[in-house]
Design an enzyme around this catalytic site. Structure first.
Site, PDB file in Angstrom:
ATOM      1  N   CYS A   1       0.221 -17.676   2.532  1.00 23.93           N
ATOM      2  CA  CYS A   1       1.195 -16.870   3.253  1.00 23.93           C
ATOM      3  C   CYS A   1       0.452 -16.068   4.303  1.00 23.93           C
ATOM      4  CB  CYS A   1       1.941 -15.921   2.317  1.00 23.93           C
ATOM      5  SG  CYS A   1       2.999 -14.752   3.213  1.00 23.93           S
TER       6      CYS A   1
ATOM      7  N   SER B   1       7.721  -9.135 -14.560  1.00 23.14           N
ATOM      8  CA  SER B   1       8.501  -9.761 -13.499  1.00 23.14           C
ATOM      9  C   SER B   1       9.153 -11.071 -13.915  1.00 23.14           C
ATOM     10  CB  SER B   1       7.623  -9.992 -12.263  1.00 23.14           C
ATOM     11  OG  SER B   1       6.506 -10.789 -12.587  1.00 23.14           O
TER      12      SER B   1
ATOM     13  N   GLY C   1       2.450  -1.447  -3.928  1.00 20.42           N
ATOM     14  CA  GLY C   1       1.122  -1.077  -3.455  1.00 20.42           C
ATOM     15  C   GLY C   1       0.507  -0.020  -4.338  1.00 20.42           C
TER      16      GLY C   1
ATOM     17  N   CYS D   1       3.213  -3.622   0.968  1.00 19.19           N
ATOM     18  CA  CYS D   1       3.262  -2.168   0.971  1.00 19.19           C
ATOM     19  C   CYS D   1       4.710  -1.712   0.809  1.00 19.19           C
ATOM     20  CB  CYS D   1       2.685  -1.634   2.278  1.00 19.19           C
ATOM     21  SG  CYS D   1       0.973  -2.144   2.564  1.00 19.19           S
TER      22      CYS D   1
ATOM     23  N   ASN E   1       4.502  -2.360   6.825  1.00 16.72           N
ATOM     24  CA  ASN E   1       4.466  -3.348   5.743  1.00 16.72           C
ATOM     25  C   ASN E   1       4.475  -4.724   6.366  1.00 16.72           C
ATOM     26  OD1 ASN E   1       4.783  -4.873   3.407  1.00 16.72           O
ATOM     27  ND2 ASN E   1       6.984  -4.521   3.301  1.00 16.72           N
ATOM     28  N   GLY E   2       3.499  -5.556   6.026  1.00 12.88           N
ATOM     29  CA  GLY E   2       3.463  -6.916   6.550  1.00 12.88           C
ATOM     30  C   GLY E   2       2.078  -7.307   7.010  1.00 12.88           C
TER      31      GLY E   2
ATOM     32  N   TYR F   1       9.085 -12.509  -7.223  1.00 14.83           N
ATOM     33  CA  TYR F   1       8.013 -11.706  -7.824  1.00 14.83           C
ATOM     34  C   TYR F   1       7.926 -10.276  -7.325  1.00 14.83           C
ATOM     35  CZ  TYR F   1       3.209 -10.311  -9.017  1.00 14.83           C
ATOM     36  OH  TYR F   1       2.111  -9.640  -9.468  1.00 14.83           O
TER      37      TYR F   1
ATOM     38  N   CYS G   1      12.239 -17.977   3.640  1.00 12.61           N
ATOM     39  CA  CYS G   1      10.938 -18.589   3.928  1.00 12.61           C
ATOM     40  C   CYS G   1      10.397 -19.177   2.633  1.00 12.61           C
ATOM     41  CB  CYS G   1       9.964 -17.552   4.473  1.00 12.61           C
ATOM     42  SG  CYS G   1       8.302 -18.215   4.765  1.00 12.61           S
TER      43      CYS G   1
END
Length: 483
Positions: free
Chosen positions: A395, A296, A38, A12, A114-115, A255, A450
């Protein structure tokens, strides 16, 4: 091969501003530059002297606010906004943010997230036992309910106590009548930045491209474990925890983020060019022309061409007016969407040996379609080079891939994938090549990144998802002791 044409699902996008006469319009403009994060829904809440106003809806930002009068219904000098792709919760208007909550001391407050929380199931159970009745199905609502049921006596202390109960990836924007507050998880999985307008208005948003959009100056990144409090008196930096370990999602660089954004001092465009150059060195091939999959992958394709000395050209065109295919609700529409959004420049590829650079392969069917498209246009050979490592692991911090069943890289070897997509050769960037291309963000073992999607090394416990992860590892024999 997976039978669904579907890409990686974005995160998001958040945008908030405090102290501007045209706050809602600036929020709309900022969110417009975050639309790539989003496309399912959008919303804006404005603050007019403590009175909140909200507009939200399903669809693209321009569709939700197609009637220009909607912005006029959002008066005030502060606002927060959100563009959504669902990583948790159902697709529906109730989950479109920002969300509203009532607070006994502050009055109403709004929240955007967001997450993805990795302990959402347990938190929801605990809150349900306390009699909480949820207004939506998204995990984004949990923080608001935790604040409402906190035993602390003021809003910031309630917020801190609540944030310390959350696990996983989260970037939050909250607004009360008196303040705007930003918070970032202890690993900083998602980018969040602070900016400032010439008139002194403060902004917090997901990417620096949104600051550029509204003419704001970059001030700083929000650090892991931080709370940024903005009031009429200015900005205050606080913490809800100091037990932090930077692990920003490497897929932001690969990305998700826009190429004109800068994440923690690193240009996304330049990082992608370095990724392309690195795979050119790791997996060279003789060819006539390098092309990228728009949009991208274009930066990586430029980097590949520069490092290899092979001519770069625009071999594929993307129709900018076709939404990304993972948004489409049915397989038939997704297939039709891919065929509508990409076309080949035949004069560039006909009779040529092609290097096709892409940023990732998720399920494989889009790559297969593109290879067929190029060969139908007369390409002699198509050598696929992926400017990221093999995507093998889910993920759990915000990308909507939570099982290895979806990932072609988890179920097939590289030679098998090459055959399945119909390429003449296939190579992926190494994990070390990825980390070196992005650049070390700190001197910790993971260099502040990560890379769990590629190596299974998750920086946190997985809580709700641990059993599923263990079952996937056991089923595929992917990685021993991956967590």
């Amino acid at each position: 091969m997976p039978n669904e044409i579907k890409g990686l699902n974005e995160e998001c996008g958040l945008f908030g501003i405090w102290g501007a006469d045209n706050a809602a319009q600036l929020t709309y403009d900022g969110l417009h530059s975050l639309q790539h994060r989003g496309q399912e829904g959008a919303g804006i809440v404005s603050n007019e002297n403590g009175q909140f106003h909200r507009q939200r809806g399903l669809g693209l930002l321009a569709e939700v606010f197609a009637d220009p009068q909607k912005i006029a219904t959002l008066p005030g000098t502060a606002a927060i906004g959100h563009v959504r792709y669902a990583t948790a919760g159902n697709h529906g208007i109730k989950n479109i943010q920002p969300m509203f909550f009532d607070h006994p001391g502050e009055g109403q407050f709004a929240l955007a997230h967001n997450g993805n929380l990795t302990n959402a199931t347990q938190l929801r159970r605990d809150l349900t036992k306390k009699g909480v009745q949820f207004q939506a199905t998204s995990d984004s609502e949990l923080l608001g309910e935790l604040i409402q049921t906190s035993s602390q006596t003021n809003f910031i202390d309630q917020l801190k106590a609540s944030l310390n109960q959350l696990r996983g990836g989260f970037a939050y924007l909250l607004m009360t009548p008196q303040m705007m507050v930003a918070a970032l998880d202890p690993n900083g999985f998602r980018p969040l930045v602070v900016g400032k307008l010439a008139n002194g208005a403060m902004i917090v948003c997901s990417e620096t491209c949104a600051l550029d959009q509204v003419g704001a100056t970059f001030v700083r990144d929000v650090e892991p474990g931080e709370i940024i409090i903005v009031t009429d008196k200015g900005m205050q930096i606080d913490h809800f925890t100091t037990d932090t370990h930077l692990s920003i999602c490497s897929m932001e660089y690969i990305y998700f983020a826009r190429p004109d954004s800068v994440i923690r001092g690193i240009s996304v465009h330049e990082a992608r060019k370095r990724m392309g150059a690195a795979i050119a060195k790791e997996a060279p091939v003789k060819a006539d022309v390098v092309i990228g999959v728009p949009n991208s992958s274009l930066s990586a394709a430029i980097g590949y061409a520069q490092a290899s000395g092979i001519h770069y050209d625009m071999g594929m065109i993307k129709n900018q007016y076709v939404a990304r295919t993972f948004i489409e609700p049915t397989q038939a529409k997704r297939v039709r969407g891919v065929s509508m959004k990409l076309s080949v420049v035949k004069s560039v590829v006909a009779g040529k040996d092609i290097v096709l650079v892409d940023d990732s392969i998720v399920r494989g069917t889009t790559s297969s379609y593109i290879v067929r498209l190029l060969k139908r246009a007369g390409a002699k050979s198509v050598h696929v080079r992926i400017a990221s490592p093999v995507l093998k692991f889910p993920c759990y911090y915000g990308i909507d891939i939570q099982t290895t069943k979806e990932l072609i890289g988890a179920n097939h070897s590289v030679p098998e994938i090459c055959q399945l997509i119909g390429a003449d050769s296939l190579a992926y960037l190494s994990v070390n090549g990825l980390v070196e291309s992005i650049g070390a963000l700190n001197d910790q073992p993971n260099h502040g990144l990560c890379t769990a999607y590629f190596d299974g090394q998750y920086p946190t416990p997985l809580y709700d998802y641990q059993a599923g992860f263990d079952a996937d590892v056991a089923r595929l024999g992917l990685y021993e002791g991956a967590n």
